[in-house]
Motif scaffolding. Structure first.
Motif, PDB file in Angstrom:
ATOM      1  N   GLY A 115     -17.295  52.431  55.354  1.00 48.68           N
ATOM      2  CA  GLY A 115     -17.362  52.657  56.784  1.00 48.68           C
ATOM      3  C   GLY A 115     -16.729  51.542  57.595  1.00 48.68           C
ATOM      4  O   GLY A 115     -15.917  50.755  57.101  1.00 48.68           O
ATOM      5  N   THR A 116     -17.111  51.465  58.869  1.00 47.29           N
ATOM      6  CA  THR A 116     -16.602  50.443  59.779  1.00 47.29           C
ATOM      7  C   THR A 116     -17.493  49.211  59.729  1.00 47.29           C
ATOM      8  O   THR A 116     -18.720  49.325  59.786  1.00 47.29           O
ATOM      9  CB  THR A 116     -16.572  50.983  61.222  1.00 47.29           C
ATOM     10  OG1 THR A 116     -15.704  52.117  61.275  1.00 47.29           O
ATOM     11  CG2 THR A 116     -16.086  49.918  62.188  1.00 47.29           C
ATOM     12  N   ALA A 117     -16.880  48.040  59.605  1.00 45.22           N
ATOM     13  CA  ALA A 117     -17.608  46.773  59.649  1.00 45.22           C
ATOM     14  C   ALA A 117     -17.254  46.072  60.951  1.00 45.22           C
ATOM     15  O   ALA A 117     -16.099  46.072  61.380  1.00 45.22           O
ATOM     16  CB  ALA A 117     -17.236  45.896  58.461  1.00 45.22           C
ATOM     17  N   SER A 118     -18.249  45.495  61.603  1.00 45.39           N
ATOM     18  CA  SER A 118     -18.000  44.825  62.872  1.00 45.39           C
ATOM     19  C   SER A 118     -18.863  43.575  62.996  1.00 45.39           C
ATOM     20  O   SER A 118     -19.811  43.373  62.235  1.00 45.39           O
ATOM     21  CB  SER A 118     -18.245  45.771  64.049  1.00 45.39           C
ATOM     22  OG  SER A 118     -19.566  46.280  64.028  1.00 45.39           O
ATOM     23  N   LEU A 119     -18.509  42.752  63.981  1.00 43.46           N
ATOM     24  CA  LEU A 119     -19.182  41.466  64.173  1.00 43.46           C
ATOM     25  C   LEU A 119     -19.476  41.231  65.639  1.00 43.46           C
ATOM     26  O   LEU A 119     -18.603  41.404  66.499  1.00 43.46           O
ATOM     27  CB  LEU A 119     -18.299  40.329  63.653  1.00 43.46           C
ATOM     28  CG  LEU A 119     -18.738  38.900  63.981  1.00 43.46           C
ATOM     29  CD1 LEU A 119     -20.024  38.543  63.244  1.00 43.46           C
ATOM     30  CD2 LEU A 119     -17.622  37.905  63.639  1.00 43.46           C
ATOM     31  N   VAL A 120     -20.719  40.832  65.915  1.00 39.39           N
ATOM     32  CA  VAL A 120     -21.091  40.278  67.209  1.00 39.39           C
ATOM     33  C   VAL A 120     -21.392  38.809  66.968  1.00 39.39           C
ATOM     34  O   VAL A 120     -22.275  38.483  66.179  1.00 39.39           O
ATOM     35  CB  VAL A 120     -22.333  40.967  67.810  1.00 39.39           C
ATOM     36  CG1 VAL A 120     -22.803  40.223  69.063  1.00 39.39           C
ATOM     37  CG2 VAL A 120     -22.036  42.421  68.129  1.00 39.39           C
ATOM     38  N   CYS A 121     -20.633  37.927  67.601  1.00 37.56           N
ATOM     39  CA  CYS A 121     -20.879  36.492  67.460  1.00 37.56           C
ATOM     40  C   CYS A 121     -20.908  35.883  68.852  1.00 37.56           C
ATOM     41  O   CYS A 121     -19.875  35.796  69.521  1.00 37.56           O
ATOM     42  CB  CYS A 121     -19.812  35.826  66.600  1.00 37.56           C
ATOM     43  SG  CYS A 121     -20.182  34.100  66.225  1.00 37.56           S
ATOM     44  N   VAL A 122     -22.092  35.474  69.286  1.00 42.09           N
ATOM     45  CA  VAL A 122     -22.240  35.011  70.656  1.00 42.09           C
ATOM     46  C   VAL A 122     -22.126  33.490  70.747  1.00 42.09           C
ATOM     47  O   VAL A 122     -22.270  32.767  69.775  1.00 42.09           O
ATOM     48  CB  VAL A 122     -23.585  35.458  71.274  1.00 42.09           C
ATOM     49  CG1 VAL A 122     -23.720  36.958  71.225  1.00 42.09           C
ATOM     50  CG2 VAL A 122     -24.760  34.776  70.578  1.00 42.09           C
ATOM     51  N   GLY A 123     -21.886  33.062  71.957  1.00 42.68           N
ATOM     52  CA  GLY A 123     -21.768  31.656  72.311  1.00 42.68           C
ATOM     53  C   GLY A 123     -21.384  31.574  73.767  1.00 42.68           C
ATOM     54  O   GLY A 123     -22.205  31.355  74.643  1.00 42.68           O
ATOM     55  N   ASP A 124     -20.120  31.801  74.022  1.00 35.34           N
ATOM     56  CA  ASP A 124     -19.582  31.762  75.376  1.00 35.34           C
ATOM     57  C   ASP A 124     -19.804  33.125  76.048  1.00 35.34           C
ATOM     58  O   ASP A 124     -19.027  34.052  75.847  1.00 35.34           O
ATOM     59  CB  ASP A 124     -18.095  31.418  75.315  1.00 35.34           C
ATOM     60  CG  ASP A 124     -17.490  31.195  76.690  1.00 35.34           C
ATOM     61  OD1 ASP A 124     -18.261  31.108  77.661  1.00 35.34           O
ATOM     62  OD2 ASP A 124     -16.251  31.101  76.790  1.00 35.34           O
ATOM     63  N   ILE A 125     -20.867  33.229  76.848  1.00 33.87           N
ATOM     64  CA  ILE A 125     -21.248  34.491  77.464  1.00 33.87           C
ATOM     65  C   ILE A 125     -20.768  34.597  78.910  1.00 33.87           C
ATOM     66  O   ILE A 125     -20.380  35.655  79.384  1.00 33.87           O
ATOM     67  CB  ILE A 125     -22.783  34.683  77.415  1.00 33.87           C
ATOM     68  CG1 ILE A 125     -23.270  34.704  75.970  1.00 33.87           C
ATOM     69  CG2 ILE A 125     -23.209  35.943  78.145  1.00 33.87           C
ATOM     70  CD1 ILE A 125     -22.803  35.884  75.178  1.00 33.87           C
ATOM     71  N   ASP A 126     -20.802  33.471  79.635  1.00 30.09           N
ATOM     72  CA  ASP A 126     -20.438  33.492  81.050  1.00 30.09           C
ATOM     73  C   ASP A 126     -19.558  32.278  81.375  1.00 30.09           C
ATOM     74  O   ASP A 126     -19.002  31.655  80.470  1.00 30.09           O
ATOM     75  CB  ASP A 126     -21.690  33.508  81.935  1.00 30.09           C
ATOM     76  CG  ASP A 126     -22.650  32.363  81.613  1.00 30.09           C
ATOM     77  OD1 ASP A 126     -22.178  31.290  81.190  1.00 30.09           O
ATOM     78  OD2 ASP A 126     -23.867  32.531  81.794  1.00 30.09           O
ATOM     79  N   ASP A 127     -19.421  31.955  82.637  1.00 26.14           N
ATOM     80  CA  ASP A 127     -18.548  30.859  83.068  1.00 26.14           C
ATOM     81  C   ASP A 127     -19.284  29.527  83.209  1.00 26.14           C
ATOM     82  O   ASP A 127     -18.737  28.569  83.746  1.00 26.14           O
ATOM     83  CB  ASP A 127     -17.895  31.201  84.425  1.00 26.14           C
ATOM     84  CG  ASP A 127     -16.988  32.414  84.333  1.00 26.14           C
ATOM     85  OD1 ASP A 127     -16.406  32.624  83.252  1.00 26.14           O
ATOM     86  OD2 ASP A 127     -16.871  33.155  85.336  1.00 26.14           O
ATOM     87  N   SER A 128     -20.515  29.449  82.706  1.00 20.30           N
ATOM     88  CA  SER A 128     -21.318  28.238  82.888  1.00 20.30           C
ATOM     89  C   SER A 128     -20.884  27.093  81.980  1.00 20.30           C
ATOM     90  O   SER A 128     -21.212  25.940  82.237  1.00 20.30           O
ATOM     91  CB  SER A 128     -22.795  28.552  82.617  1.00 20.30           C
ATOM     92  OG  SER A 128     -22.993  28.875  81.249  1.00 20.30           O
ATOM     93  N   GLY A 129     -20.171  27.404  80.911  1.00 20.30           N
ATOM     94  CA  GLY A 129     -19.808  26.381  79.940  1.00 20.30           C
ATOM     95  C   GLY A 129     -20.868  26.200  78.866  1.00 20.30           C
ATOM     96  O   GLY A 129     -20.644  25.504  77.875  1.00 20.30           O
ATOM     97  N   LYS A 130     -22.008  26.814  79.052  1.00 16.27           N
ATOM     98  CA  LYS A 130     -23.097  26.749  78.070  1.00 16.27           C
ATOM     99  C   LYS A 130     -22.839  27.744  76.944  1.00 16.27           C
ATOM    100  O   LYS A 130     -22.328  28.836  77.178  1.00 16.27           O
ATOM    101  CB  LYS A 130     -24.430  27.075  78.749  1.00 16.27           C
ATOM    102  CG  LYS A 130     -25.611  27.252  77.799  1.00 16.27           C
ATOM    103  CD  LYS A 130     -26.878  27.624  78.555  1.00 16.27           C
ATOM    104  CE  LYS A 130     -27.985  28.086  77.606  1.00 16.27           C
ATOM    105  NZ  LYS A 130     -28.391  27.056  76.632  1.00 16.27           N
ATOM    106  N   TYR A 132     -24.606  30.155  74.342  1.00 15.64           N
ATOM    107  CA  TYR A 132     -25.889  30.846  74.269  1.00 15.64           C
ATOM    108  C   TYR A 132     -26.159  31.347  72.852  1.00 15.64           C
ATOM    109  O   TYR A 132     -25.264  31.846  72.167  1.00 15.64           O
ATOM    110  CB  TYR A 132     -25.906  32.043  75.215  1.00 15.64           C
ATOM    111  CG  TYR A 132     -25.923  31.691  76.680  1.00 15.64           C
ATOM    112  CD1 TYR A 132     -27.125  31.579  77.373  1.00 15.64           C
ATOM    113  CD2 TYR A 132     -24.735  31.462  77.376  1.00 15.64           C
ATOM    114  CE1 TYR A 132     -27.145  31.254  78.730  1.00 15.64           C
ATOM    115  CE2 TYR A 132     -24.738  31.134  78.720  1.00 15.64           C
ATOM    116  CZ  TYR A 132     -25.948  31.034  79.389  1.00 15.64           C
ATOM    117  OH  TYR A 132     -25.952  30.708  80.726  1.00 15.64           O
ATOM    118  N   ALA A 133     -27.417  31.220  72.447  1.00 18.25           N
ATOM    119  CA  ALA A 133     -27.878  31.834  71.207  1.00 18.25           C
ATOM    120  C   ALA A 133     -28.360  33.250  71.502  1.00 18.25           C
ATOM    121  O   ALA A 133     -28.618  33.611  72.658  1.00 18.25           O
ATOM    122  CB  ALA A 133     -29.006  31.006  70.606  1.00 18.25           C
TER     123      ALA A 133
END
Length: 304
Positions: A115-130, A132-133
């Motif tokens: 099937g289809t394999a995909s990835l969600v990898c978060v960190g840079d969510i907005d313009d704050s420079g923070k 995020y987990a």
């Protein structure tokens, strides 16, 4: 009919994921491949026996618990992959997650999954420079990052395999290639690998970056162990470690203290008293030193 599976990085992610309304089955990956020895033959008998021994000793897991909570569920998952039309991996920017992520992408690329394999990898969510987990974002944001997930193909699988094979080899210095030549689909990997390098004893001080930071906080007046661990958790940027990992590192440092219970340090700190009888991935820590000036790993024997 489509059937989705979401492989999550921890129980805290699972709790928020349940509130997101995203459909599909869930599986929580409970390993810590950023710590201890990791065999190159992922999901093999040698891999599991080695990880069971390490995890049981490092985190004081009762006999049989690793097999019950980690190995058997994962082996059962492996056997049922092709009932799903899409598998999505959910991870974060830090070293803890990046090593687990790379290992699972490597593994998924070697399975018979069609099937289809995909990835969600978060960190840079907005313009704050923070950065995020997953535990710091809302269920509504889960929907957004899922909609923007990365579809994994042969390039991603091959790259992950290359990184995994080097991480599990006895030549960790070759990981520097993946910092010099970053892969756009894995934007957080270079910083995570740099944090990995700084876990090796420094050529200049004999201490790892984390050990040095412990000493900085203690010399600044912190004498309470739990408060010290709290400061380490707030200090970290790309490590992603939990309190148990920092407690274990602090306990390993015990021989350098004049009085460990009171966190009293001697005037001169002898880093050679700290045992280096452990592995990170495939690397024997005692065999390598981190040269801060050149920002590279070198063999300890060539540094003497």
């Amino acid at each position: 009919m489509d059937k989705n599976l979401h492989i999550l990085n921890g129980d805290s992610t699972l709790n928020i994921f349940k509130d997101s309304g995203i459909e599909g089955d869930t599986f929580v990956w409970k390993e810590v491949l950023s710590n201890g020895p990791v065999d190159s033959d992922f999901n093999s008998e040698k891999f599991w026996v080695q990880r069971d021994a390490f995890m049981s000793n490092e985190f004081d897991i009762s006999t049989g618990m690793y097999d019950k909570e980690v190995r058997r569920p994962f082996e059962n998952l492996t056997e049922s992959l092709n009932q799903y039309t899409e598998i999505t991996l959910w991870f974060e920017y830090d070293l803890f997650c990046q090593i687990n992520m790379i290992a699972l992408i490597h593994w998924l690329g070697k399975t018979s999954f069609q099937g289809t394999a995909s990835l969600v990898c978060v960190g840079d969510i907005d313009d704050s420079g923070k950065l995020y987990a997953l535990g710091e974002i809302s269920p509504e944001t889960y929907k957004t990052v899922f909609e923007n997930r990365l579809k994994l193909g042969s390039r991603e699988f091959d790259y992950a395999t290359d990184v995994y094979e080097v991480y599990t080899s006895d030549s960790p210095d070759d990981l520097y290639n993946y910092i010099l030549m970053p892969f756009g689909e894995f934007p957080y990997l270079p910083n995570a690998l740099e944090s990995h390098f700084r876990r090796f004893p420094s050529l200049q001080t004999g201490l790892t970056e984390i050990e040095e930071q412990f000493i900085i906080f203690i010399q600044a007046g912190e004498s309470d162990k739990m408060k010290l661990i709290g400061k380490m958790l707030r200090w970290q940027t790309h490590q992603g470690f939990g309190d148990l990992q920092y407690i274990n590192i602090l306990n390993r440092m015990a021989p350098i203290f004049k009085d460990f219970d009171k966190l009293e340090l001697p005037t001169q700190i002898d880093s050679q008293l700290i045992s280096r009888n452990y592995f990170l991935g495939g690397a024997d820590i005692s065999a390598w030193r981190w040269d801060k000036n050149e920002e590279t790993l070198i063999l300890a024997e060539s540094a003497s």
